[in-house]
Design an enzyme around this catalytic site. Structure first.
Site, PDB file in Angstrom:
ATOM      1  N   HIS A  22       0.842  -1.189   0.000  1.00  0.00           N
ATOM      2  CA  HIS A  22       0.000   0.000   0.000  1.00  0.00           C
ATOM      3  C   HIS A  22       0.879   1.242   0.000  1.00  0.00           C
ATOM      4  CE1 HIS A  22      -3.231   2.770   0.964  1.00  0.00           C
ATOM      5  NE2 HIS A  22      -4.095   1.782   0.768  1.00  0.00           N
ATOM      6  N   HIS A  23       0.526   2.190  -0.876  1.00  0.00           N
ATOM      7  CA  HIS A  23       1.364   3.372  -1.063  1.00  0.00           C
ATOM      8  C   HIS A  23       1.385   4.267   0.183  1.00  0.00           C
ATOM      9  CE1 HIS A  23       3.784   6.177  -3.059  1.00  0.00           C
ATOM     10  NE2 HIS A  23       3.091   6.387  -4.159  1.00  0.00           N
ATOM     11  N   SER A  24       0.415   4.147   1.056  1.00  0.00           N
ATOM     12  CA  SER A  24       0.414   4.975   2.256  1.00  0.00           C
ATOM     13  C   SER A  24       1.550   4.624   3.198  1.00  0.00           C
ATOM     14  CB  SER A  24      -0.925   4.858   2.991  1.00  0.00           C
ATOM     15  OG  SER A  24      -1.110   3.547   3.489  1.00  0.00           O
ATOM     16  N   ASN A  44       6.806   7.296   3.092  1.00  0.00           N
ATOM     17  CA  ASN A  44       6.932   7.977   1.796  1.00  0.00           C
ATOM     18  C   ASN A  44       7.870   9.171   1.940  1.00  0.00           C
ATOM     19  OD1 ASN A  44       4.825   6.804  -0.266  1.00  0.00           O
ATOM     20  ND2 ASN A  44       3.792   6.849   1.710  1.00  0.00           N
TER      21      ASN A  44
END
Length: 410
Positions: A108-110, A269
């Site tokens: 998941h990009h979060s 990120n």
């Protein structure tokens, strides 16, 4: 979740790191490897739940880790993968067809950017090799990764006024080109509710990639700036516009820019943005434009501007004269490390898969996707993820990117 993480929670966004394999993939060994990764990096096995006051919170998943295995086209990288942020933030899918297979680690990009994902891909295959060859599968517990905002604040990065940053908020994403007919410019949604994305890829040979590296060294630029220049030139040519109508926005890995250093899997990120705004006097040949892009990046890095990106996510833009420049976006996952080989199998390619759902109330307009740059096995790759309606356009655009790079090293 912080603003920089919540963006991706709202879109249910996953990034898949896929490897195409010729030969046998041991299903049991892959399951053991993924289990070890989840126990080593607990965020992979966590889940997201909506918070009563808005946004999402990270929770422990109640579902034990498992891989999905389906028979099908290995080029369908996400076939069978369980991508449900309410269940687990990481997934491994094996798609096989006879002696050919793809294995995709989706994150998941979060909680994981490109650099983070590549590190976990290497961890997965290292543990797979251990399992296949009868060695103990190592579990090395790590903590949860920290959000970029926390990492930067702890290292003394001070938020500066928004008006001192390059202005990109009023720029517009490129509209579908004129050959995309009205009524065909909406992104389709699959049976799981995810945008039905296609991928168009450019993959250079080992010799062509080595030629680009040599050219970059000789000219005092970088391979990334050469690719950025090719992307901008291709966009301008395909749209029949000048470079000055475009704005190149690209991701910058902030880990090497902070002290003390941050490991790839220690932050979610940790990515900033750099901007290159071409002018009417910008070079229009590859090397000259690459040199201008690199020079502008060095100036922005020296001023600490990319470090500001995570600190301003969610901020309202300053008032000012809007711009009609078209954003041309790119990100670079860098060099994918050599993965440990096992008897009876050969790694053929690294690919990226993207998955996300339409944001409620948001646009589903079919637009050109972000160009993802990477190299694996000595071969440079550039790929774009897009809706079906954009396939013809992306073939032309990426074809011109390839032509610009290959002609530079002939």
């Amino acid at each position: 979740m912080t603003p920089g993480e919540e963006i991706f929670a709202g879109a249910h966004a996953y990034i898949g790191h896929a490897v195409l394999v010729a030969g046998r993939v041991d299903e049991d060994a892959l399951a053991a490897a993924f289990d070890a990764v989840v126990r080593s990096y607990p965020v992979v096995g966590a889940a997201l739940k909506p918070h009563p006051d808005g946004g999402h919170v990270l929770v422990t998943s109640e579902t034990p880790p498992a891989i999905s295995v389906v028979a099908g086209d290995p080029d369908d990288l996400l076939a069978g993968s369980v991508l449900d942020q309410g269940v687990r933030l990481g997934a491994v899918g094996l798609v096989r067809d006879g002696a050919r297979a793809s294995v995709t680690l989706s994150l998941h990009h979060s909680v994981a950017d490109g650099a983070h994902g590549v590190a976990l891909l290497a961890a997965l295959w290292s543990r797979y090799a251990d399992a296949v060859e009868g060695r103990p599968v190592v579990v090395e517990p790590h903590g949860y990764p920290l959000p970029a905002e926390q990492v930067l604040t702890a290292r003394g990065v001070v938020k500066i006024p928004l008006d001192r940053l390059p202005r990109v908020v009023d720029c517009v994403p490129p509209a579908p080109p004129v050959e995309v007919a009205a009524g065909e410019d909406e992104s389709e949604v699959d049976e799981r509710g995810f945008l039905a994305l296609r991928a168009t890829r450019v993959l250079l040979t080992v010799e062509q990639t080595a030629g680009l590296v040599a050219l970059a060294r000789a000219e005092g630029v970088t391979v990334n700036s050469l690719v950025s220049a090719a992307i901008l030139l291709a966009e301008a040519e395909c749209r029949g516009c000048s470079l000055a109508h475009l704005l190149h926005v690209y991701a910058v890995n902030l880990r090497p820019m902070v002290s003390p250093p941050v490991g790839a899997a220690e932050a979610t990120n940790l990515v900033g943005s750099a901007v290159y705004p071409p002018t009417t006097t910008s070079p229009t040949e590859l090397v000259g434009l690459a040199r201008a892009i690199r020079s502008e990046l060095e100036s922005q890095v020296a001023a600490g501007l990319p470090l500001q990106t995570p600190l301003h996510l969610g901020d309202a833009p300053e008032e000012g004269e809007p711009t009609t420049r078209l954003v041309v976006a790119a990100t670079n996952f860098g060099r994918i490390p050599e993965l440990p080989s096992t008897a009876g199998s050969v790694f053929e390619e690294y690919r990226v898969a993207m998955a996300g759902k339409p944001i409620p109330g948001g646009s589903r307009h079919a637009v050109s996707g972000t160009c993802v740059i990477h190299s694996f096995g000595g071969r440079l790759g550039v790929e774009v993820h897009h809706s079906a309606a954009m396939a013809g356009w992306e073939r032309r655009r990426t074809g011109r990117v390839r032509a610009a790079l290959v002609s530079a090293v002939r």
